[in-house]
Each structure stands twice: as C-alpha cells, then as structure tokens.
Design an enzyme around this catalytic site. Structure first.
Site, short mmCIF file in Angstrom:
data_model
loop_
_atom_site.label_atom_id
_atom_site.label_comp_id
_atom_site.label_asym_id
_atom_site.label_seq_id
_atom_site.Cartn_x
_atom_site.Cartn_y
_atom_site.Cartn_z
N ARG A 128 0.83 -1.22 0.00
CA ARG A 128 0.00 0.00 0.00
C ARG A 128 0.86 1.27 0.00
O ARG A 128 0.42 2.32 -0.45
CB ARG A 128 -1.01 -0.01 1.16
N ASP B 189 -8.21 17.49 -16.04
CA ASP B 189 -8.55 16.11 -16.37
C ASP B 189 -8.23 15.92 -17.85
O ASP B 189 -8.93 16.44 -18.72
CB ASP B 189 -10.03 15.86 -16.07
N LYS C 165 -9.27 4.41 -19.51
CA LYS C 165 -9.70 4.80 -20.86
C LYS C 165 -8.56 4.58 -21.86
O LYS C 165 -8.16 3.46 -22.09
CB LYS C 165 -10.22 6.24 -20.82
#
Ligand SMILES: *Cc1c(COP(=O)(O)O)cnc(C)c1O
Length: 373
Positions: free
Chosen positions: A47, A171, A196
């Site tokens: 993590r 973005d 994407k």
C-alpha cells in the site's frame, strides 16, 4: 527522447535476473529488509509502494512531462485523493460540464470534508474570474469535456487561477498527453482515468495524477493514497503500462477516424448537431487547434428527434457496441442521459461516441444504416 520513444521505453528495463523483455509482475504484498531494518530495494508494503506501480509512475511522469506521478486504483480514486489533499476550508471551482463522478463527489463529500465549491461555465473566463475567492485552492479543468465535448482555454484559465493563488488540475483523460500537454500549459496537475485510452483495451481500471513539480501537493496526495488506500494493484499497473506502449499510435489513428466521422455526420440530414472540436462549427475550435495537436477520438451528436427516436438510432447500431466508457480499441456508442440517470443535464437526443480502431468506412456505414432506420 521523443514522445513515441518514451511511450515504448519509459518505466521499462530488461529484467536483470531472468533477461525478460516484458516486465515481470510482482504480486508480493511485503518486501524484505536488511539487517539494519532498511527495505532492501525501497519497497516495504504494497500500500506504500510496489514495483509495478512504481514502473507505471515513472512512465506516466515521462509522458506528461511532470516531476512526479501517482497511480491509483481508478480515475475517481485519483480525483478523490487530490481533493483530500486540500486543507479544510478550501474552496474549489469546478466546470459545469464535468465528468459526472467528480460532480457527484463534490456534491456528496466536499461539505463533509469541510470544503465549499462552485461550478462555472469554464469556457467563460470572466465567470471563472468572478468565482475565485481568497480561499479558492483548486480550479478543476476538463477539456475536451464530458459529454458535451466543450473546450476550455487551458493556458488562460490556468493563468487566471494562478493570479489568485489557486492550483489547477486538468482532467486530461479525453485528450491524453499524445494530443494535449496541460503541464506545459502551466497546470499544476494532470489527471487521468487510465481505464480509458492509457489502458486502451477496456480491461483494466486505474487512475493517475501527474504533478508539474514534486512538492507538498504531491506529498499530500501520496499520503491520502497511502492512508485511504486507493492504490493501483500490481496487475492493473502492469496492464496500464502495457497500454502506454501503444498509446501514440492508437490515439493518433482513433483521432483521425473520429475527425472524418464528425465531418461526415455534420452533413447528415438526420443529425441536428455534432460536438467535435475539430469542426470549424465548434465554438472551441480555435482554442482546441492551439492547445491540441489533433482533436481526439470522442465526439457526440444530437439526433433530429425525440428521446425515443434517439434511442431507436442507438438500438440499430450493429458494429458499435452500446456501452459506456471510452478509449478502447472497439468503438462504443452511448445514450449518455440514460447512463447518467436521474438528475442528468445531458440532452435527451445526444449520443456519445468513442471511436475505436476499426476502419472508418465500416463505422460510417454502421452509423448511416442506424440513422436511416
Ligand atoms: C472515466 C472518467 C473518470 C473516472 O475514472 P474511473 O477510472 O472510471 O474512476 C474521470 N474523468 C473522465 C473524463 C472520465 O472519462
């Protein structure tokens, strides 16, 4: 090195122990320490950091031209960590036309986190200027935007935000660094849903933040990822890095096909309007031509007719897949208002298209028969 070369090589190297050319997948959750208790190779627990995530971050920073990158479990994980990196009391300015998940995150969480926000029509720079307050810490830009494919002048909006001491995130999911370089235009952070174009094959979820400078903002977002847990898994990181290797060739071809389809759709008698920044009719065309090297592979169009007639067009496509999301090798078509559900402000006659890697003629023929009915 040029962009295409970085895309193939950044974050990669011949595996020293096996000679493997493709990168190894390290699933280990924990990493050894030497006799003094220091991690033997920089990693200690999955993590905090892990080798596949680190390789991906090296590549992401190189492709966006940033000093540091962070990979996340999803685009929303990246967006949340950035918001969580802001101090209590911060004010955030968002665009009105914005990825619906970020709008929902602002609506449902920012006040819980002690922050306030406003949404403005971001193409209107006077509206942005008016919305800025002394406590504004972040201006959120998205260009091209989702789903109306609106364009914001990134350099101008960034300069206005910086004048008032606010940081800027762009973005860059729709454009990718192949077509648009927000950090070169002055932005502080580039955000991606790597689900994407970067992943590129509709088979992995991930997100990324790339920072122009390593500093407090990067450290705060890293801390949010570490403690709140939106880390990229080794396999997800491996798949996104694999996707990056072909990003320039995919995006360039997809953008070329999208431009051709948009140009043709605009002349179609059953089409009311086409939203594509490559068309001179698009209100953001000149700005897009200045800040993008091509106009992307996302377009949307409005059918002349009702919601029902629009849904009927979408029902008839045979080669396009009716599905949400974007950026994969296969072309997708979506009735966006239905996907966004109740409260959506997207026009009922709008279909959003993600152009894939099929031949332009086949895609045009499919849209033509679907529109003809
Ligand atoms: C998909 C998307 C996101 C969210 O990313 P996830 O990986 O789905 O969490 C954010 N911004 C844009 C523009 C997107 O298309």
């Amino acid at each position: 090195m040029r962009f295409e070369t970085l895309a193939v090589h950044a974050g990669g190297h011949l595996d020293e122990t096996t000679g493997a050319v493709a990168p190894p997948l390290h699933l280990s959750t924990t990493f050894g320490r030497d006799a003094l208790g220091n991690p033997v190779a920089g990693h200690s627990y999955i993590r905090d950091s892990n080798p596949n995530q680190s390789s991906l971050e090296t590549a992401l920073a190189a492709l966006e031209g940033g000093a540091a990158a962070l990979a996340f479990s999803s685009g929303m994980g990246a967006a949340s960590a950035l918001l969580q990196a802001l101090p209590a009391g911060a004010h955030v300015v968002l665009p009105e036309d914005l990825y619906y998940g970020v709008r929902a995150a602002a609506r449902d969480y920012l006040s819980k986190w002690g922050m306030t926000w406003d949404a403005v029509p971001m193409h209107d720079l006077a509206a942005l200027r008016e919305a800025l307050r002394p406590e504004t810490r972040l201006v959120w830009l998205e260009s091209p935007s989702n789903p109306l494919i609106g364009i914001t002048d990134l350099a101008a909006a960034t300069a206005i935000a910086h004048e008032k001491g606010a940081r800027v995130v762009v973005d860059n999911t729709f454009a990718t660094p192949v077509l648009q370089r927000p950090l070169d235009l002055g932005a502080d952070v580039a955000l991606h849903s790597t689900t994407k174009y970067m992943g590129g094959h509709s088979d992995v979820i991930g997100g990324a933040l790339v920072f122009r400078e390593a500093g407090l903002f990067h450290e705060e977002a890293l801390h949010a990822r570490h403690i709140l847990g939106a880390v990229a898994s080794p396999f997800a990181s491996w798949l996104v890095l694999r996707g990056l290797r072909t990003l320039p060739v995919r995006v360039e071809r997809q953008a070329r096909t999208a431009h051709a389809l948009a140009t043709w759709l605009e002349t179609h008698p059953r089409v009311e309007a086409v939203h594509y920044p490559g068309l001179p009719s698009h209100p953001g065309h000149e700005v897009a031509a200045r800040q993008m090297s091509a106009f992307g592979a996302m377009l949307s169009f409005r059918v002349k007719g009702s919601r029902e007639e629009t849904l009927a067009v979408s029902a008839r496509v045979a080669l396009f897949t009716r599905a949400t999301s974007l950026g994969g090798v296969e072309s997708l078509l979506e009735h966006r208002a239905t996907s966004e559900g109740p409260g959506s402000t997207t026009p009922e006659n709008l279909l959003r298209v993600s152009v894939g890697l099929e031949h332009e003629d086949d895609l045009r023929a499919d849209l033509d028969q679907a529109l003809a009915g």
